[in-house]
Motif scaffolding. Structure first.
Motif, PDB file in Angstrom:
ATOM      1  N   ASN A 287       0.728  -1.162   0.007  1.00  0.00           N
ATOM      2  CA  ASN A 287       0.130   0.058  -0.017  1.00  0.00           C
ATOM      3  C   ASN A 287       1.054   1.138  -0.006  1.00  0.00           C
ATOM      4  O   ASN A 287       0.279   2.308   0.310  1.00  0.00           O
ATOM      5  N   VAL A 338      -7.236  -0.900  -4.016  1.00  0.00           N
ATOM      6  CA  VAL A 338      -8.471  -1.489  -4.265  1.00  0.00           C
ATOM      7  C   VAL A 338      -9.600  -0.780  -4.441  1.00  0.00           C
ATOM      8  O   VAL A 338      -9.770   0.073  -3.277  1.00  0.00           O
ATOM      9  N   PRO A 340     -13.440   0.149  -3.694  1.00  0.00           N
ATOM     10  CA  PRO A 340     -14.097  -0.238  -2.745  1.00  0.00           C
ATOM     11  C   PRO A 340     -15.459  -0.850  -3.570  1.00  0.00           C
ATOM     12  O   PRO A 340     -16.127  -1.847  -3.211  1.00  0.00           O
ATOM     13  N   GLU A 341     -16.127  -0.055  -4.622  1.00  0.00           N
ATOM     14  CA  GLU A 341     -17.351  -0.356  -4.955  1.00  0.00           C
ATOM     15  C   GLU A 341     -17.462  -1.870  -5.906  1.00  0.00           C
ATOM     16  O   GLU A 341     -18.262  -2.242  -5.786  1.00  0.00           O
ATOM     17  N   ASN A 342     -16.173  -2.132  -6.450  1.00  0.00           N
ATOM     18  CA  ASN A 342     -16.366  -3.346  -7.157  1.00  0.00           C
ATOM     19  C   ASN A 342     -15.013  -4.392  -6.785  1.00  0.00           C
ATOM     20  O   ASN A 342     -14.931  -5.446  -7.544  1.00  0.00           O
ATOM     21  N   ASN A 343     -14.413  -3.811  -5.780  1.00  0.00           N
ATOM     22  CA  ASN A 343     -13.348  -4.650  -5.046  1.00  0.00           C
ATOM     23  C   ASN A 343     -12.406  -4.950  -6.095  1.00  0.00           C
ATOM     24  O   ASN A 343     -11.592  -6.118  -6.152  1.00  0.00           O
ATOM     25  N   ASN A 344     -12.024  -4.195  -7.044  1.00  0.00           N
ATOM     26  CA  ASN A 344     -10.903  -4.356  -7.969  1.00  0.00           C
ATOM     27  C   ASN A 344      -9.678  -3.915  -7.456  1.00  0.00           C
ATOM     28  O   ASN A 344      -9.548  -2.738  -7.186  1.00  0.00           O
ATOM     29  N   PRO A 345      -8.705  -4.942  -7.740  1.00  0.00           N
ATOM     30  CA  PRO A 345      -7.273  -4.433  -7.266  1.00  0.00           C
ATOM     31  C   PRO A 345      -6.590  -3.846  -8.739  1.00  0.00           C
ATOM     32  O   PRO A 345      -6.573  -4.396  -9.737  1.00  0.00           O
ATOM     33  N   PRO A 381     -17.039   2.609 -10.877  1.00  0.00           N
ATOM     34  CA  PRO A 381     -15.757   2.006 -10.109  1.00  0.00           C
ATOM     35  C   PRO A 381     -14.791   1.756 -11.514  1.00  0.00           C
ATOM     36  O   PRO A 381     -15.271   1.118 -12.309  1.00  0.00           O
TER      37      PRO A 381
END
Length: 789
Positions: A287, A338, A340-345, A381
């Motif tokens: 991070n 990441v 948040p709305e689609n948990n996309n890394p 997102p």
């Protein structure tokens, strides 16, 4: 594109724009608040009246496999592409159009859009060569080597300036696909001297180049329901209209180069050292930014040039374009974000030469992360796996990769302006992933749908970066100087990119400011954000047009904003609302009500003042039987009165005493003794209507604010009045105290009480009485005067 690095030298006298049709141009009303109507295209099965894609919406697609060879010694790029083109339209296509944007760098193949010119005080010697007559070929532009079908059979083609047409041996029907191949090459221009978006930058101190490879391959034009082929020539101003597709691209470059590109690297393990690959793997779970290629490694690579070569492979899905960069000078860092709305890394990354190290290492990747997170909140997102910022003394955007500026002094220090400018341009260019890379508008036609919408969200994102960030575009007061210009120097936002005089204010700042005014002043943040997010979701991975945006914002908010689109986007009137006069009045609480006596006569028969032809013909028609002839019970007093069969003296005068008020009780006098009334007369001197926002300051130092919606101007677009009553003395009135409306003249926005004499208004208490519709008013009617019932 960011205008900090690409400033405007275009100046075109021909202005073409979407016309602001007036319904009632000779009137002081009936224009500014009328619906856009026929100004907007008619809704259809492809684009609905709500602003959403229709049930018949379609768009074509193009997939690419490309192999590129970068010759650093010759500064030449050679490429071979296989294109799979899908015709999803309902139309048969017998030719295709592709874009050859590098031809804009050619002296003989460019679009040929000239601008007025005058003798300069200074000029680049290289540019003098471009002015020779007859024009000589400077050696730049695309060289098409061959165009074939999938089996290698030649396809007919011809090049018209920056466009190439391929004639098909047979019609490409709906639902069919075509595979064809193009081989080409071009000499890479020095973009630091020739301008443009792609090319090389040479660093004389270490003898190395930094390549930004953009608009580098023959790219399919968009074929759409609203224009057909978007094959307007590329002049360097209006940017791009491109279909979505999947890409697989290999780049053969010197072995010591580091490459970054649209999409995901597929062979990092082969092209990076084992140590660098280990850092890459670590960065994917960090991070905080981790250097994948370090400063020390980049500086060592600068000192020697490898004679070996490596091939980097990248793949990208559902993108509209592909760009890349290559240099041995690059430091490379990255971290995981990441959504948040689609948990996309997402891998947020930056590449930069040592000249930028002390700025980019601190800020760039974190600014990338902040941007995709904030834009995701306000739009959709972020869907892609990568977001990258490359320092290249530039400002230009492509899917998942963009080129920005931000270099330090040699000792590593930098000015505040350079720092803020760098952060601003990174936010702007990374933000372009959303507008227009995903919400894929036609930049060749409407720059504002790309630059304006993006600059607006850039402003929101800058504000979230630092509350003291010096944003140049977005706040209403920053557009005032542009709005003050003489009207012969202005054009509407709804103007084609090539025909705009002041490109930065018109395409970037004015639309961004307008949206901010909508959000902060007209709609409110919550309502605006919901509607704007609806537009973003509806048109993600599609091709929106202006009407789709205007209609969606109306539809998703239950606000009729046509007056705003008409004035701010189709018009050139500025905002200049003035306080013209304030009339002050004090109450007369001891006034004695005087009964009002009304002298009148009874009503005469309600006869027609003219017997029209229909009445005459109806009487003469023996087949027509009138109801009152058939049913004699309907012949009442007034049937006879109308025909002179009842006699009433209509000259006799009667008197009615109208006593509706009574003297004010003492308790009310105490409560109202300090009341004053203020009538404020406003003028609309600029022409653009806006809400009236007022700040009232009282003698005791207290303040109160009021905002009246812009619709107050709907019945008189030039002047209106508002009346207020306050229970304490008013000291001053300030119009638009927070400078929310882009008012170009604030000198007429203030009124102060200079002890002006006050008029009087009487205050009474109203007696109870009937006011029902149709109720008798106490006046004698003809039936009473005749003594009949």
């Amino acid at each position: 594109m960011n205008l900090k690095s690409f400033f405007i030298f275009f100046f075109c006298p021909l202005i073409a724009f979407a016309q602001n049709i007036q319904n009632n141009p000779q009137s002081n009303h009936g224009n500014k608040f009328e619906q856009l109507g026929t100004i907007l295209p008619t809704p259809n099965i492809y684009r609905t009246a709500s602003g959403a894609p229709g049930h018949g919406y379609w768009q074509n697609r193009a997939d690419y496999e490309i192999a590129a060879y970068l010759d650093e010694d010759k500064r030449n790029l050679k490429g071979s592409e296989t294109v799979t083109y899908y015709n999803n339209s309902p139309d048969d296509l017998d030719y295709l159009w592709l874009q050859l944007d590098e031809n804009e760098q050619s002296t003989v193949k460019n679009a040929g859009y000239q601008s007025s010119s005058k003798l300069p005080q200074t000029i680049n010697a290289e540019h003098l060569k471009d002015l020779e007559i007859p024009v000589k070929d400077n050696g730049y532009g695309v060289n098409i080597e061959k165009v074939t079908d999938a089996a290698g059979n030649p396809l007919k083609y011809f090049v018209n300036k920056t466009m190439m047409r391929i004639d098909l041996p047979k019609v490409l029907k709906k639902g069919e696909k075509l595979v064809f191949k193009v081989d080409w090459n071009y000499n890479i221009p020095n973009r630091m001297t020739m301008g443009g978006r792609g090319g090389y930058e040479n660093f004389p101190e270490d003898g190395n180049d930094l390549y930004t490879i953009t608009q580098w391959f023959p790219r399919m034009c968009v074929y759409s329901d609203f224009k057909g082929w978007q094959n307007n020539q590329f002049t360097g101003r209006g940017e791009f209209a491109l279909p979505f597709g999947n890409y697989k691209v290999s780049m053969n470059v010197p072995a010591d180069h580091i490459v970054a590109a649209t999409g995901v690297g597929k062979n990092f393990k082969e092209v990076l050292s084992s140590t660098q690959f280990a850092r890459w793997q670590k960065a994917q779970n960090s991070n905080e930014p981790i250097e994948i290629v370090t400063l020390d490694e980049a500086q060592k690579a600068e000192k020697t040039k490898s004679t070996q070569r490596k091939t980097w492979i990248f793949e990208a899905e559902n993108v509209r374009d592909f760009a890349w960069t290559s240099s041995r000078k690059f430091i490379w860092d990255g971290m995981k974000v990441v959504i948040p709305e689609n948990n996309n890394p997402v891998m947020a990354m930056s590449l930069y030469p040592k000249e930028s190290y002390h700025l980019y290492r601190k800020f760039s990747t974190k600014a990338v992360a902040h941007t995709i997170l904030t834009y995701s909140e306000f739009t959709i997102p972020y869907p892609y796996p990568v977001a990258q910022s490359v320092e290249a003394a530039n400002g230009m955007e492509y899917p998942m990769i963009c080129f920005n500026f931000g270099r330090t002094e040699k000792d590593g220090t930098y000015s505040e302006g350079i720092k803020n400018g760098m952060i601003g341009v990174i936010i702007h260019e990374v933000g372009h992933n959303f507008f227009p890379m995903i919400i894929n508008s036609d930049e060749r036609q409407w720059s504002w749908m790309d630059e304006g919408l993006n600059t607006f969200v850039e402003y929101l994102t800058e504000e979230r970066w630092d509350n003291k960030f010096p944003s140049r575009r977005g706040p209403a007061h920053t557009i005032v100087d542009y709005m003050k210009l003489p009207k012969d120097q202005l054009e509407p936002i709804m103007t084609n990119s090539e025909n705009i005089n002041h490109f930065g204010p018109n395409a970037y700042a004015k639309p961004a400011t307008g949206l901010n005014i909508l959000r902060e002043t007209i709609m409110g943040r919550e309502l605006f954000d919901k509607a704007f997010k609806t537009y973003s979701k509806r048109w993600a991975f599609r091709h929106p047009e202006p009407a789709d945006f205007f209609r969606t914002m109306n539809d998703a908010s239950a606000e009729n904003l046509d007056w705003f689109w008409r004035g701010w986007f189709y018009g050139i009137d500025p905002v200049d609302i003035s306080i013209d006069k304030v009339t002050v009045a004090e109450p007369d609480l001891n006034a004695v009500p005087k009964p009002q006596e009304i002298t009148y006569t009874v009503d005469k028969p309600q006869q027609n003042d003219f017997e029209d032809i229909s009445k005459i013909r109806n009487r003469e028609d023996k087949n027509i039987l009138f109801y009152t002839d058939n049913d004699k019970q309907t012949r009442d007093f007034y049937w006879r009165y109308n025909r002179g069969l009842e006699k009433v003296d209509t000259n006799k005068k009667y008197t009615l005493t109208n006593d509706i008020y009574e003297k004010l009780p003492e308790a009310d006098k105490v409560n109202l003794k300090n009341v004053r009334g203020y009538q404020i007369d406003f003028g609309n001197k600029g022409g653009m209507v806006m809400p009236i926002i007022l700040e009232f300051t009282f003698e005791d130092g207290s303040k109160v604010n009021d905002k009246v919606a812009a619709q107050i101007w709907r019945k008189d677009e030039g002047k209106v009045s508002l009346t207020y009553f306050f229970n304490k003395k008013l000291k001053s009135i300030q119009l638009d105290p927070m400078r929310e409306t882009a008012d170009i003249d604030t000198s007429n926005n203030f009124w102060g009480d200079a002890q002006q004499p006050a008029s009087k208004f009487e205050v009474f208490r109203e007696k109870q009485h009937s006011s029902a519709r149709g109720a008798a008013k106490g006046m004698i009617n003809p039936m009473q005067a005749a003594g009949k019932k």
